[in-house]
Scaffold this motif. Structure first.
Motif, PDB file in Angstrom:
ATOM      1  N   ARG A   8     -13.841  34.238 -38.647  1.00  0.00           N
ATOM      2  CA  ARG A   8     -13.185  32.999 -38.201  1.00  0.00           C
ATOM      3  C   ARG A   8     -13.690  32.600 -36.818  1.00  0.00           C
ATOM      4  O   ARG A   8     -13.854  33.439 -35.942  1.00  0.00           O
ATOM      5  CB  ARG A   8     -11.662  33.228 -38.156  1.00  0.00           C
ATOM      6  N   ARG A   9     -13.953  31.326 -36.653  1.00  0.00           N
ATOM      7  CA  ARG A   9     -14.340  30.807 -35.342  1.00  0.00           C
ATOM      8  C   ARG A   9     -13.642  29.476 -35.097  1.00  0.00           C
ATOM      9  O   ARG A   9     -13.330  28.753 -36.046  1.00  0.00           O
ATOM     10  CB  ARG A   9     -15.865  30.583 -35.294  1.00  0.00           C
ATOM     11  N   SER A  10     -13.434  29.164 -33.848  1.00  0.00           N
ATOM     12  CA  SER A  10     -12.831  27.861 -33.545  1.00  0.00           C
ATOM     13  C   SER A  10     -13.781  26.756 -33.971  1.00  0.00           C
ATOM     14  O   SER A  10     -14.995  26.858 -33.781  1.00  0.00           O
ATOM     15  CB  SER A  10     -12.566  27.734 -32.046  1.00  0.00           C
ATOM     16  N   ARG A  12     -14.886  22.816 -33.547  1.00  0.00           N
ATOM     17  CA  ARG A  12     -14.746  21.636 -32.678  1.00  0.00           C
ATOM     18  C   ARG A  12     -15.641  20.497 -33.141  1.00  0.00           C
ATOM     19  O   ARG A  12     -15.940  19.589 -32.374  1.00  0.00           O
ATOM     20  CB  ARG A  12     -15.031  22.018 -31.218  1.00  0.00           C
ATOM     21  N   ARG A  94     -17.258  20.273 -26.877  1.00  0.00           N
ATOM     22  CA  ARG A  94     -16.124  19.395 -27.221  1.00  0.00           C
ATOM     23  C   ARG A  94     -16.623  17.946 -27.231  1.00  0.00           C
ATOM     24  O   ARG A  94     -16.213  17.137 -26.407  1.00  0.00           O
ATOM     25  CB  ARG A  94     -14.975  19.555 -26.216  1.00  0.00           C
ATOM     26  N   CYS A 101     -10.456  18.059 -29.255  1.00  0.00           N
ATOM     27  CA  CYS A 101     -11.700  18.604 -29.822  1.00  0.00           C
ATOM     28  C   CYS A 101     -12.107  17.869 -31.108  1.00  0.00           C
ATOM     29  O   CYS A 101     -12.660  18.486 -32.039  1.00  0.00           O
ATOM     30  CB  CYS A 101     -11.548  20.109 -30.104  1.00  0.00           C
ATOM     31  N   ILE A 145      -7.065  26.455 -32.134  1.00  0.00           N
ATOM     32  CA  ILE A 145      -5.775  26.592 -31.449  1.00  0.00           C
ATOM     33  C   ILE A 145      -5.959  26.053 -30.038  1.00  0.00           C
ATOM     34  O   ILE A 145      -6.932  26.402 -29.368  1.00  0.00           O
ATOM     35  CB  ILE A 145      -5.348  28.079 -31.379  1.00  0.00           C
ATOM     36  N   MET A 146      -5.028  25.192 -29.593  1.00  0.00           N
ATOM     37  CA  MET A 146      -5.223  24.572 -28.264  1.00  0.00           C
ATOM     38  C   MET A 146      -3.916  24.575 -27.459  1.00  0.00           C
ATOM     39  O   MET A 146      -2.881  24.123 -27.951  1.00  0.00           O
ATOM     40  CB  MET A 146      -5.672  23.112 -28.424  1.00  0.00           C
ATOM     41  N   SER A 147      -4.023  25.049 -26.223  1.00  0.00           N
ATOM     42  CA  SER A 147      -2.865  24.965 -25.329  1.00  0.00           C
ATOM     43  C   SER A 147      -2.971  23.758 -24.391  1.00  0.00           C
ATOM     44  O   SER A 147      -1.963  23.189 -23.977  1.00  0.00           O
ATOM     45  CB  SER A 147      -2.707  26.250 -24.511  1.00  0.00           C
ATOM     46  N   TYR A 148      -4.211  23.373 -24.061  1.00  0.00           N
ATOM     47  CA  TYR A 148      -4.386  22.298 -23.080  1.00  0.00           C
ATOM     48  C   TYR A 148      -3.739  20.969 -23.516  1.00  0.00           C
ATOM     49  O   TYR A 148      -2.982  20.359 -22.744  1.00  0.00           O
ATOM     50  CB  TYR A 148      -5.867  22.125 -22.729  1.00  0.00           C
ATOM     51  N   LYS A 191     -17.559  40.095 -30.334  1.00  0.00           N
ATOM     52  CA  LYS A 191     -16.812  40.014 -29.074  1.00  0.00           C
ATOM     53  C   LYS A 191     -16.834  41.367 -28.387  1.00  0.00           C
ATOM     54  O   LYS A 191     -17.370  42.325 -28.915  1.00  0.00           O
ATOM     55  CB  LYS A 191     -15.393  39.555 -29.358  1.00  0.00           C
TER      56      LYS A 191
HETATM   57  C1  LIG Z   1      -3.670  30.533 -26.497  1.00  0.00           C
HETATM   58  C2  LIG Z   1      -4.962  29.805 -26.788  1.00  0.00           C
HETATM   59  C3  LIG Z   1      -5.187  28.571 -26.192  1.00  0.00           C
HETATM   60  C4  LIG Z   1      -6.371  27.869 -26.445  1.00  0.00           C
HETATM   61  N1  LIG Z   1      -6.546  26.620 -25.910  1.00  0.00           N
HETATM   62  C5  LIG Z   1      -7.683  25.931 -26.179  1.00  0.00           C
HETATM   63  C6  LIG Z   1      -7.825  24.595 -25.715  1.00  0.00           C
HETATM   64  O1  LIG Z   1      -6.942  24.023 -25.088  1.00  0.00           O
HETATM   65  N2  LIG Z   1      -8.983  23.937 -26.006  1.00  0.00           N
HETATM   66  C7  LIG Z   1      -9.991  24.526 -26.723  1.00  0.00           C
HETATM   67  O2  LIG Z   1     -11.017  23.887 -26.953  1.00  0.00           O
HETATM   68  N3  LIG Z   1      -9.857  25.794 -27.217  1.00  0.00           N
HETATM   69  C8  LIG Z   1      -8.729  26.495 -26.972  1.00  0.00           C
HETATM   70  N4  LIG Z   1      -8.553  27.761 -27.484  1.00  0.00           N
HETATM   71  C9  LIG Z   1      -9.614  28.351 -28.322  1.00  0.00           C
HETATM   72  C10 LIG Z   1     -10.360  29.460 -27.549  1.00  0.00           C
HETATM   73  O3  LIG Z   1     -11.178  28.866 -26.591  1.00  0.00           O
HETATM   74  C11 LIG Z   1     -11.167  30.284 -28.572  1.00  0.00           C
HETATM   75  O4  LIG Z   1     -10.311  30.893 -29.498  1.00  0.00           O
HETATM   76  C12 LIG Z   1     -12.004  31.350 -27.862  1.00  0.00           C
HETATM   77  O5  LIG Z   1     -12.976  30.749 -27.041  1.00  0.00           O
HETATM   78  C13 LIG Z   1     -12.689  32.287 -28.852  1.00  0.00           C
HETATM   79  O6  LIG Z   1     -13.511  31.582 -29.737  1.00  0.00           O
HETATM   80  P1  LIG Z   1     -13.304  31.703 -31.303  1.00  0.00           P
HETATM   81  O7  LIG Z   1     -11.917  31.163 -31.636  1.00  0.00           O
HETATM   82  O8  LIG Z   1     -14.393  30.878 -31.909  1.00  0.00           O
HETATM   83  O9  LIG Z   1     -13.378  33.155 -31.687  1.00  0.00           O
HETATM   84  C14 LIG Z   1      -7.368  28.451 -27.284  1.00  0.00           C
HETATM   85  C15 LIG Z   1      -7.115  29.685 -27.889  1.00  0.00           C
HETATM   86  C16 LIG Z   1      -5.930  30.338 -27.661  1.00  0.00           C
HETATM   87  C17 LIG Z   1      -5.680  31.662 -28.362  1.00  0.00           C
END
Ligand SMILES: Cc1cc2nc3c(=O)[nH]c(=O)nc-3n(C[C@H](O)[C@H](O)[C@H](O)COP(=O)(O)O)c2cc1C
Length: 203
Positions: A8-10, A12, A94, A101, A145-148, A191
């Motif tokens: 799994r990867r984020s 965008r 982004r 994103c 997942i995004m907190s910002y 990682k």
């Molecule tokens: C609590 C939390 C908050 C995050 N907030 C943001 C965010 O606001 N914007 C963003 O682009 N990614 C955000 N992320 C994604 C992380 O940047 C990402 O999970 C991390 O860089 C690892 O990459 P991967 O998910 O591809 O393994 C967040 C992840 C977590 C767990």
């Protein structure tokens, strides 16, 4: 499950297309099985499953965020430095959207957070967020997942937050962006394998 987590990867980069409602319904029906403290099942899910609605929220929130940034007003965790970094990332990771994103849909787990179980309410939401992310990926969707953006909605853009119809006394810390991914990743990322694990094993 092991493969899903390791790969799994984020995401965008998304297709500009609504996800099939049947897939979203299946994900949400699975979500009903997510655990909650004391089996309270009080966590609520808000799903913005129409990309045009997401765009409306985005426009309000993004323009307010930009106007505030010009006055050096940021969310609690940001500053000139971090905002500048995020702004740069709109040219790379982004693409044109440091806020959502580029995600066409949003999922938010939230729960009324008061009294002596308030901490459990927060954890319930965060577990639901993690479950949603994994289940959505299992259905071939991309997620981030995004907190910002949750901070921006809470702290800078109350009009955009109001569009979510989430009560003010609900905990809402994380937003999951999701949709059909534009890019399929060939593999996961390696990682830090040296993170701290404390084991107490009988020798
Ligand atoms: C609590 C939390 C908050 C995050 N907030 C943001 C965010 O606001 N914007 C963003 O682009 N990614 C955000 N992320 C994604 C992380 O940047 C990402 O999970 C991390 O860089 C690892 O990459 P991967 O998910 O591809 O393994 C967040 C992840 C977590 C767990």
């Amino acid at each position: 499950m092991e493969q899903l987590i390791v790969n799994r990867r984020s995401c965008r980069r998304y297709l500009d297309k609504n996800v099939d409602p049947q897939i979203i319904n299946r994900i949400l029906s699975v979500m009903a099985a997510a655990p909650t403290g004391g089996n309270s099942c009080n966590v609520e899910y808000t799903v913005i499953d129409d990309k045009d609605r997401v765009k409306e929220i985005w426009q309000l929130a993004y323009s307010k965020m930009e106007a505030d940034a010009k006055k050096h007003i940021y969310t609690n965790s940001f500053s000139d430095f971090y905002y500048g970094k995020m702004k740069q990332s709109e040219k790379t990771v982004r693409k044109n959207d440091l806020l959502f994103c580029g995600a066409p849909h949003l999922f938010i787990a939230h729960e009324k957070c008061a009294g002596k179980w308030a901490e459990d309410s927060k954890v319930n939401c965060n577990i639901a967020t993690a479950y949603f992310e994994l289940i959505a990926n299992a259905f071939g969707l991309g997620t981030v997942i995004m907190s910002y953006p949750a901070e921006v909605l809470q702290e800078l853009a109350p009009k955009a937050r109001a569009m979510l119809n989430i009560p003010q006394d609900h905990y809402m810390k994380l937003i999951v962006g999701f949709g059909y991914p534009e890019i399929e990743y060939a593999r996961g990322v390696q990682k830090d394998k040296n993170h701290k694990i404390h084991r107490y094993t009988k020798s």
